[in-house]
Scaffold this motif. Structure first.
Motif, PDB file in Angstrom:
ATOM      1  N   VAL A 318       0.887   0.764   2.819  1.00  0.00           N
ATOM      2  CA  VAL A 318       1.840   0.829   1.846  1.00  0.00           C
ATOM      3  C   VAL A 318       1.564   1.994   0.521  1.00  0.00           C
ATOM      4  O   VAL A 318       0.631   2.074   0.245  1.00  0.00           O
ATOM      5  N   GLN A 319       2.623   2.913   0.630  1.00  0.00           N
ATOM      6  CA  GLN A 319       2.556   3.948  -0.334  1.00  0.00           C
ATOM      7  C   GLN A 319       3.756   3.857  -1.460  1.00  0.00           C
ATOM      8  O   GLN A 319       4.740   3.376  -1.010  1.00  0.00           O
ATOM      9  N   MET A 320       3.776   4.357  -2.638  1.00  0.00           N
ATOM     10  CA  MET A 320       4.533   4.632  -3.434  1.00  0.00           C
ATOM     11  C   MET A 320       4.585   5.935  -4.159  1.00  0.00           C
ATOM     12  O   MET A 320       3.518   6.545  -4.405  1.00  0.00           O
ATOM     13  N   VAL A 321       5.995   6.244  -4.319  1.00  0.00           N
ATOM     14  CA  VAL A 321       6.231   7.570  -4.584  1.00  0.00           C
ATOM     15  C   VAL A 321       6.280   7.450  -6.376  1.00  0.00           C
ATOM     16  O   VAL A 321       7.093   6.453  -6.749  1.00  0.00           O
ATOM     17  N   THR A 322       5.532   7.872  -7.105  1.00  0.00           N
ATOM     18  CA  THR A 322       5.618   7.813  -8.627  1.00  0.00           C
ATOM     19  C   THR A 322       6.678   8.519  -9.104  1.00  0.00           C
ATOM     20  O   THR A 322       7.170   9.799  -8.295  1.00  0.00           O
ATOM     21  N   PRO A 323       7.313   8.336 -10.525  1.00  0.00           N
ATOM     22  CA  PRO A 323       8.324   9.540 -10.880  1.00  0.00           C
ATOM     23  C   PRO A 323       7.847  10.876 -10.842  1.00  0.00           C
ATOM     24  O   PRO A 323       8.910  11.613 -10.641  1.00  0.00           O
ATOM     25  N   ASP A 324       6.432  11.302 -11.018  1.00  0.00           N
ATOM     26  CA  ASP A 324       6.239  12.726 -10.912  1.00  0.00           C
ATOM     27  C   ASP A 324       6.082  13.249  -9.392  1.00  0.00           C
ATOM     28  O   ASP A 324       5.487  14.258  -9.368  1.00  0.00           O
ATOM     29  N   LYS A 325       6.342  12.439  -8.554  1.00  0.00           N
ATOM     30  CA  LYS A 325       6.408  12.709  -6.951  1.00  0.00           C
ATOM     31  C   LYS A 325       4.996  12.750  -6.270  1.00  0.00           C
ATOM     32  O   LYS A 325       4.628  12.972  -5.289  1.00  0.00           O
ATOM     33  N   THR A 326       4.012  11.841  -7.263  1.00  0.00           N
ATOM     34  CA  THR A 326       2.832  11.653  -6.744  1.00  0.00           C
ATOM     35  C   THR A 326       2.732  10.482  -5.550  1.00  0.00           C
ATOM     36  O   THR A 326       3.630   9.751  -5.951  1.00  0.00           O
ATOM     37  N   ILE A 327       2.146  10.638  -4.617  1.00  0.00           N
ATOM     38  CA  ILE A 327       1.999   9.580  -3.671  1.00  0.00           C
ATOM     39  C   ILE A 327       0.667   8.713  -3.556  1.00  0.00           C
ATOM     40  O   ILE A 327      -0.256   9.224  -3.685  1.00  0.00           O
ATOM     41  N   LYS A 328       0.991   7.452  -4.128  1.00  0.00           N
ATOM     42  CA  LYS A 328      -0.104   6.570  -4.099  1.00  0.00           C
ATOM     43  C   LYS A 328      -0.211   5.574  -3.190  1.00  0.00           C
ATOM     44  O   LYS A 328       0.778   4.970  -2.737  1.00  0.00           O
ATOM     45  N   THR A 329      -1.566   5.271  -2.602  1.00  0.00           N
ATOM     46  CA  THR A 329      -1.498   4.163  -1.669  1.00  0.00           C
ATOM     47  C   THR A 329      -1.804   2.968  -2.420  1.00  0.00           C
ATOM     48  O   THR A 329      -2.705   2.787  -3.313  1.00  0.00           O
ATOM     49  N   ILE A 330      -1.027   1.983  -2.221  1.00  0.00           N
ATOM     50  CA  ILE A 330      -1.004   0.711  -2.559  1.00  0.00           C
ATOM     51  C   ILE A 330      -1.800  -0.151  -1.799  1.00  0.00           C
ATOM     52  O   ILE A 330      -1.529  -0.749  -0.664  1.00  0.00           O
ATOM     53  N   GLU A 331      -2.998  -0.589  -2.595  1.00  0.00           N
ATOM     54  CA  GLU A 331      -3.763  -1.516  -1.742  1.00  0.00           C
ATOM     55  C   GLU A 331      -3.451  -3.034  -1.849  1.00  0.00           C
ATOM     56  O   GLU A 331      -2.618  -3.629  -2.910  1.00  0.00           O
ATOM     57  N   ALA A 332      -3.864  -3.927  -1.027  1.00  0.00           N
ATOM     58  CA  ALA A 332      -3.332  -5.480  -1.191  1.00  0.00           C
ATOM     59  C   ALA A 332      -4.468  -6.056  -1.964  1.00  0.00           C
ATOM     60  O   ALA A 332      -5.188  -6.812  -1.487  1.00  0.00           O
ATOM     61  N   LYS A 333      -4.273  -5.832  -3.321  1.00  0.00           N
ATOM     62  CA  LYS A 333      -5.297  -6.445  -4.323  1.00  0.00           C
ATOM     63  C   LYS A 333      -4.536  -7.348  -5.250  1.00  0.00           C
ATOM     64  O   LYS A 333      -4.910  -7.323  -6.561  1.00  0.00           O
ATOM     65  N   GLY A 334      -3.443  -8.135  -4.567  1.00  0.00           N
ATOM     66  CA  GLY A 334      -3.077  -9.175  -5.538  1.00  0.00           C
ATOM     67  C   GLY A 334      -3.984 -10.283  -5.873  1.00  0.00           C
ATOM     68  O   GLY A 334      -5.105 -10.098  -5.534  1.00  0.00           O
ATOM     69  N   TYR A 335      -3.457 -11.391  -6.500  1.00  0.00           N
ATOM     70  CA  TYR A 335      -4.452 -12.500  -6.700  1.00  0.00           C
ATOM     71  C   TYR A 335      -5.006 -13.025  -5.565  1.00  0.00           C
ATOM     72  O   TYR A 335      -4.400 -13.329  -4.512  1.00  0.00           O
ATOM     73  N   ASN A 336      -6.622 -13.112  -5.332  1.00  0.00           N
ATOM     74  CA  ASN A 336      -7.103 -13.480  -4.304  1.00  0.00           C
ATOM     75  C   ASN A 336      -8.367 -14.381  -4.859  1.00  0.00           C
ATOM     76  O   ASN A 336      -9.164 -14.035  -5.600  1.00  0.00           O
ATOM     77  N   HIS A 337      -8.325 -15.814  -4.712  1.00  0.00           N
ATOM     78  CA  HIS A 337      -9.013 -16.822  -4.994  1.00  0.00           C
ATOM     79  C   HIS A 337     -10.595 -16.430  -4.459  1.00  0.00           C
ATOM     80  O   HIS A 337     -11.542 -16.883  -5.451  1.00  0.00           O
ATOM     81  N   PHE A 338     -10.777 -15.671  -3.516  1.00  0.00           N
ATOM     82  CA  PHE A 338     -12.279 -15.341  -2.902  1.00  0.00           C
ATOM     83  C   PHE A 338     -12.930 -13.924  -3.199  1.00  0.00           C
ATOM     84  O   PHE A 338     -13.531 -13.599  -2.588  1.00  0.00           O
ATOM     85  N   HIS A 339     -11.931 -13.379  -4.015  1.00  0.00           N
ATOM     86  CA  HIS A 339     -12.375 -11.970  -4.376  1.00  0.00           C
ATOM     87  C   HIS A 339     -13.355 -11.923  -5.060  1.00  0.00           C
ATOM     88  O   HIS A 339     -13.577 -12.609  -6.170  1.00  0.00           O
ATOM     89  N   GLU A 340     -14.606 -11.047  -4.806  1.00  0.00           N
ATOM     90  CA  GLU A 340     -15.771 -10.904  -5.798  1.00  0.00           C
ATOM     91  C   GLU A 340     -15.379  -9.867  -6.716  1.00  0.00           C
ATOM     92  O   GLU A 340     -15.506  -8.822  -5.918  1.00  0.00           O
ATOM     93  N   SER A 341     -15.582  -9.914  -7.844  1.00  0.00           N
ATOM     94  CA  SER A 341     -15.305  -8.598  -8.626  1.00  0.00           C
ATOM     95  C   SER A 341     -16.610  -8.053  -8.960  1.00  0.00           C
ATOM     96  O   SER A 341     -17.957  -8.512  -8.694  1.00  0.00           O
TER      97      SER A 341
END
Length: 341
Positions: A318-341
């Motif tokens: 998944v990629q997102m085009v920002t208002p200044d036309k930069t392309i960012k890759t969107i990681e799957a880092k929504g809420y995850n119960h078992f994510h270790e920070s």
């Protein structure tokens, strides 16, 4: 020991605790107003199993969700009624994501023996009100005591016309990507509640009492969309699930993502990026979907639909085009119960 009497009209010391009532008496106590569509029920609460009838021309849908006190909800931010309401929304949203119709639930609660039964009554009232609104039957469940935090689990059963359930895996190159209503709404409300901020009425309610998109899910299925997911763990996570399941690449426009004005207000106050509330906040229980471009005009005529991007060929990402036309890759880092920070 947690104190719950602040949520009842009883004076401290006047509580009727779960240990005093007992499991079976409490079950009998909450049995009223549990059947809202008797045409599908053969046997409800009161036997070893419930018995319901399913139509031959449908596929059955089943899902389950659990809410744990201190993890998924806090009585500092939510009333007991809101806990039941929100638990049902989480389950109903899974049915909405398939374009289905909810039919039955079974539910279980594990609660400390000292909890005031008025608290449980209020949670059940939130559950029952949502069930009445969507004509759901409560067929049974279980009530047990625990030394740990309160835990609520609902298993929901629904149906969809045979062969028509909308999967995450159906996205096709050339599809447009759409979303329902606002996203980042619930995370905004939680942020405002966490910081004890005045105002933010709309998004506070959006966190405490979100509504599932049952009707829109059914309308989208009937239109012939290709894939769909509900937004429980953040838009970034859900889009990545569609991209991975469908083996496609998704590109979205940041400026197209529908954010509420209260989200912009909170982000300014906290000096954060408003779009992050949508991408990573979660628990909006809205729908994100892909559809053939031929449906664009029909989708634009549906209230609450915003087109935010397209499906293209390439690796599952998944990629997102920002208002200044930069392309960012969107990681799957929504809420995850078992994510270790």
């Amino acid at each position: 020991m947690l104190q719950y009497n602040m949520y009842t009209n009883r004076k401290p010391g006047d509580e009727m605790q779960l240990k005093d009532v007992g499991e079976f008496n409490f079950i009998r106590h909450i049995q009223d107003n549990t059947i809202h569509d008797p045409s599908t029920v053969i046997t409800g609460i009161g036997d070893d199993c419930a018995v319901y009838s399913a139509k031959e021309e449908t596929d059955q849908l089943i899902s389950t969700d659990t809410m744990v006190e201190g993890v998924h909800f806090s009585f500092h931010y939510m009333k007991p009624y809101d806990v039941g309401y929100r638990l049902m929304t989480a389950n109903l949203s899974d049915i909405a994501a398939m374009g289905g119709t909810p039919r039955q639930i079974v539910l279980s609660v594990a609660a400390p023996e000292y909890v005031d039964t008025a608290i449980l009554d209020e949670v059940y009232r939130g559950i029952k009100d949502q069930c009445a609104k969507y004509h759901l039957n409560i067929l049974g469940g279980d009530t047990v005591c625990t030394e740990g935090p309160m835990v609520w689990t609902v298993t929901i059963i629904g149906d969809v016309p045979k062969g028509t359930a909308i999967m995450r895996s159906g996205a096709q190159v050339g599809d447009i990507v759409g979303i329902t209503n606002y996203v980042g709404y619930a995370a905004t409300g939680l942020g405002a509640l966490s910081y004890n901020l005045d105002g933010y009425h709309m998004t506070k309610v959006g966190h405490q009492r979100p509504d599932p998109q049952i009707e829109l899910g059914q309308q989208l299925r009937q239109l012939g969309i290709h894939s769909m997911n509900d937004i429980s763990d953040g838009l970034g996570s859900e889009l990545n699930e569609i991209a991975s399941a469908s083996n496609v690449s998704i590109v979205i426009e940041e400026k197209a993502i529908p954010l509420h004005e209260e989200t912009y207000e909170l982000a300014k106050y906290l000096q954060t990026n408003p779009v992050d509330y949508a991408l990573y906040g979660g628990e909006d229980f809205q729908l994100v979907f892909t559809a053939p471009k031929s449906l664009l005009s029909k989708l634009e005529n549906l209230a609450g639909i915003t087109i935010i991007g397209e499906v293209v060929s390439g690796p599952a990402q998944v990629q997102m085009v920002t208002p200044d036309k930069t392309i960012k890759t969107i990681e799957a880092k929504g809420y995850n119960h078992f994510h270790e920070s």
